[in-house]
Scaffold this motif. Structure first.
Motif, PDB file in Angstrom:
ATOM      1  N   UNK A 150       0.825  -1.177   0.000  1.00 38.73           N
ATOM      2  CA  UNK A 150       0.000   0.000   0.000  1.00 38.73           C
ATOM      3  C   UNK A 150       0.882   1.258   0.000  1.00 38.73           C
ATOM      4  N   UNK A 151       1.984   1.217   0.707  1.00 32.74           N
ATOM      5  CA  UNK A 151       2.910   2.339   0.721  1.00 32.74           C
ATOM      6  C   UNK A 151       3.494   2.558  -0.677  1.00 32.74           C
ATOM      7  N   UNK A 152       3.801   1.443  -1.353  1.00 31.85           N
ATOM      8  CA  UNK A 152       4.345   1.533  -2.699  1.00 31.85           C
ATOM      9  C   UNK A 152       3.375   2.255  -3.626  1.00 31.85           C
ATOM     10  N   UNK A 153       2.090   1.899  -3.545  1.00 30.44           N
ATOM     11  CA  UNK A 153       1.083   2.533  -4.397  1.00 30.44           C
ATOM     12  C   UNK A 153       0.923   4.009  -4.046  1.00 30.44           C
ATOM     13  N   UNK A 154       1.001   4.333  -2.769  1.00 30.28           N
ATOM     14  CA  UNK A 154       0.908   5.730  -2.355  1.00 30.28           C
ATOM     15  C   UNK A 154       2.072   6.542  -2.907  1.00 30.28           C
ATOM     16  N   UNK A 155       3.276   5.981  -2.833  1.00 25.71           N
ATOM     17  CA  UNK A 155       4.451   6.675  -3.374  1.00 25.71           C
ATOM     18  C   UNK A 155       4.351   6.834  -4.885  1.00 25.71           C
ATOM     19  N   UNK A 156       3.876   5.799  -5.566  1.00 21.89           N
ATOM     20  CA  UNK A 156       3.698   5.899  -7.013  1.00 21.89           C
ATOM     21  C   UNK A 156       2.651   6.947  -7.366  1.00 21.89           C
ATOM     22  N   UNK A 157       1.602   7.042  -6.569  1.00 21.86           N
ATOM     23  CA  UNK A 157       0.560   8.037  -6.793  1.00 21.86           C
ATOM     24  C   UNK A 157       1.134   9.446  -6.683  1.00 21.86           C
ATOM     25  N   UNK A 158       1.899   9.706  -5.638  1.00 23.82           N
ATOM     26  CA  UNK A 158       2.509  11.026  -5.445  1.00 23.82           C
ATOM     27  C   UNK A 158       3.526  11.310  -6.553  1.00 23.82           C
ATOM     28  N   UNK A 159       4.339  10.320  -6.917  1.00 25.47           N
ATOM     29  CA  UNK A 159       5.325  10.491  -7.980  1.00 25.47           C
ATOM     30  C   UNK A 159       4.642  10.812  -9.301  1.00 25.47           C
ATOM     31  N   UNK A 160       3.592  10.079  -9.613  1.00 30.78           N
ATOM     32  CA  UNK A 160       2.846  10.327 -10.848  1.00 30.78           C
ATOM     33  C   UNK A 160       2.255  11.716 -10.877  1.00 30.78           C
ATOM     34  N   UNK A 161       1.705  12.158  -9.762  1.00 35.73           N
ATOM     35  CA  UNK A 161       1.125  13.498  -9.682  1.00 35.73           C
ATOM     36  C   UNK A 161       2.187  14.565  -9.905  1.00 35.73           C
ATOM     37  N   UNK A 162       3.341  14.397  -9.267  1.00 34.18           N
ATOM     38  CA  UNK A 162       4.424  15.376  -9.417  1.00 34.18           C
ATOM     39  C   UNK A 162       4.929  15.413 -10.861  1.00 34.18           C
ATOM     40  N   UNK A 163       5.122  14.248 -11.464  1.00 35.22           N
ATOM     41  CA  UNK A 163       5.578  14.200 -12.854  1.00 35.22           C
ATOM     42  C   UNK A 163       4.563  14.818 -13.799  1.00 35.22           C
ATOM     43  N   UNK A 164       3.279  14.581 -13.528  1.00 30.12           N
ATOM     44  CA  UNK A 164       2.235  15.119 -14.379  1.00 30.12           C
ATOM     45  C   UNK A 164       2.212  16.638 -14.334  1.00 30.12           C
ATOM     46  N   UNK A 165       2.356  17.201 -13.158  1.00 26.98           N
ATOM     47  CA  UNK A 165       2.353  18.657 -13.014  1.00 26.98           C
ATOM     48  C   UNK A 165       3.607  19.252 -13.655  1.00 26.98           C
ATOM     49  N   UNK A 166       4.764  18.673 -13.380  1.00 32.75           N
ATOM     50  CA  UNK A 166       6.015  19.193 -13.924  1.00 32.75           C
ATOM     51  C   UNK A 166       6.120  18.965 -15.430  1.00 32.75           C
ATOM     52  N   UNK A 167       5.545  17.881 -15.917  1.00 34.85           N
ATOM     53  CA  UNK A 167       5.647  17.556 -17.340  1.00 34.85           C
ATOM     54  C   UNK A 167       5.008  18.589 -18.237  1.00 34.85           C
ATOM     55  N   UNK A 168       3.977  19.257 -17.768  1.00 29.76           N
ATOM     56  CA  UNK A 168       3.302  20.253 -18.575  1.00 29.76           C
ATOM     57  C   UNK A 168       4.105  21.512 -18.804  1.00 29.76           C
ATOM     58  N   UNK A 169       5.145  21.730 -18.034  1.00 30.58           N
ATOM     59  CA  UNK A 169       5.942  22.953 -18.146  1.00 30.58           C
ATOM     60  C   UNK A 169       6.900  22.931 -19.343  1.00 30.58           C
TER      61      UNK A 169
END
Length: 173
Positions: free
Chosen positions: A1-20
Motif C-alpha cells: 500500500x505504501x508503494x502505491x501511495x508513493x507511485x501516486x505522489x510520484x505520478x502526480x508530481x511528474x504530471x504537473x512538472x511535465x506540462x511545463x
C-alpha cells in the motif's frame, strides 16, 4: 500500500512538472498518467473502494491535470479563449472519442444510479458554465470558486453514496 501511495505522489508530481516543458511533455504526461492511474486504482482497490468511485474521483481529477496545466498558461497571458477552447475540446473528446473507442472495444455498462446522478451532475456543471459565460461573456474569480466548490461537493456526494452503497451491500450479505 505504501508503494502505491508513493507511485501516486510520484505520478502526480511528474504530471504537473511535465506540462511545463512542451518538448518532453507528451512522453512525461503519458508515463505519469499511466503511473498515476495505475497506482490510484491499485491503492483504492486495496482499500475496498469501488472502481466507479475511483474513476469519478481520483482518476478523473488526475487525468484532468494536463488540461489544467495547459489552461493556466494561456490564461496568464490573457488568452483565455484558448483555455476555454482547450477545456471544451477535452470534454467533447472524452465524451465522444474516449467513450466511443472504449465501447467499440468492450461494452460499457453502469448502474442506473450512476447514470442518473453522474449524467445530471455533468449537465448541471455544463449548464452552470454556459450560463456564466453567456450572461457576462467571462468567468469571474467568484464563479471559478463556485465551480470548484460545486465540484468538491459533487465528489463528496459520490464518496458518501459509495460508502452508503457498501454498507447496504454488507447488510445484505
Amino acid at each position: 500500500m505504501l508503494e502505491h501511495s508513493l507511485l501516486l505522489v510520484t505520478g502526480l508530481m511528474l504530471l504537473i512538472e511535465g506540462g511545463e516543458f512542451f518538448a518532453t511533455a507528451a512522453g512525461v504526461v503519458a508515463f505519469a498518467s499511466w503511473l498515476l492511474v495505475d497506482a490510484a486504482v491499485n491503492l483504492a482497490t486495496a482499500m475496498g473502494i469501488p472502481p466507479l468511485v475511483i474513476g469519478l474521483t481520483v482518476v478523473a481529477v488526475d487525468t484532468t491535470l494536463p488540461e489544467l496545466t495547459t489552461a493556466i498558461g494561456p490564461a496568464r497571458r490573457q488568452v483565455s479563449n484558448l483555455s476555454v477552447g482547450n477545456i471544451l475540446g477535452a470534454i467533447i473528446a472524452n465524451l465522444s472519442l474516449v467513450v466511443g473507442a472504449t465501447a467499440a472495444l468492450t461494452p460499457v455498462t453502469m448502474c442506473r444510479l450512476t447514470q442518473l446522478f453522474d449524467f445530471l451532475a455533468m449537465l448541471a456543471f455544463m449548464e452552470l458554465l454556459v450560463w456564466t459565460l453567456w450572461t457576462q461573456h467571462r468567468l469571474t474569480r467568484s464563479e471559478g470558486l463556485l465551480l470548484l466548490v460545486s465540484s468538491s461537493t459533487c465528489i463528496g456526494v459520490v464518496l458518501v453514496l459509495a460508502v452508503l452503497g457498501h454498507q447496504e451491500i454488507a447488510k445484505r450479505s
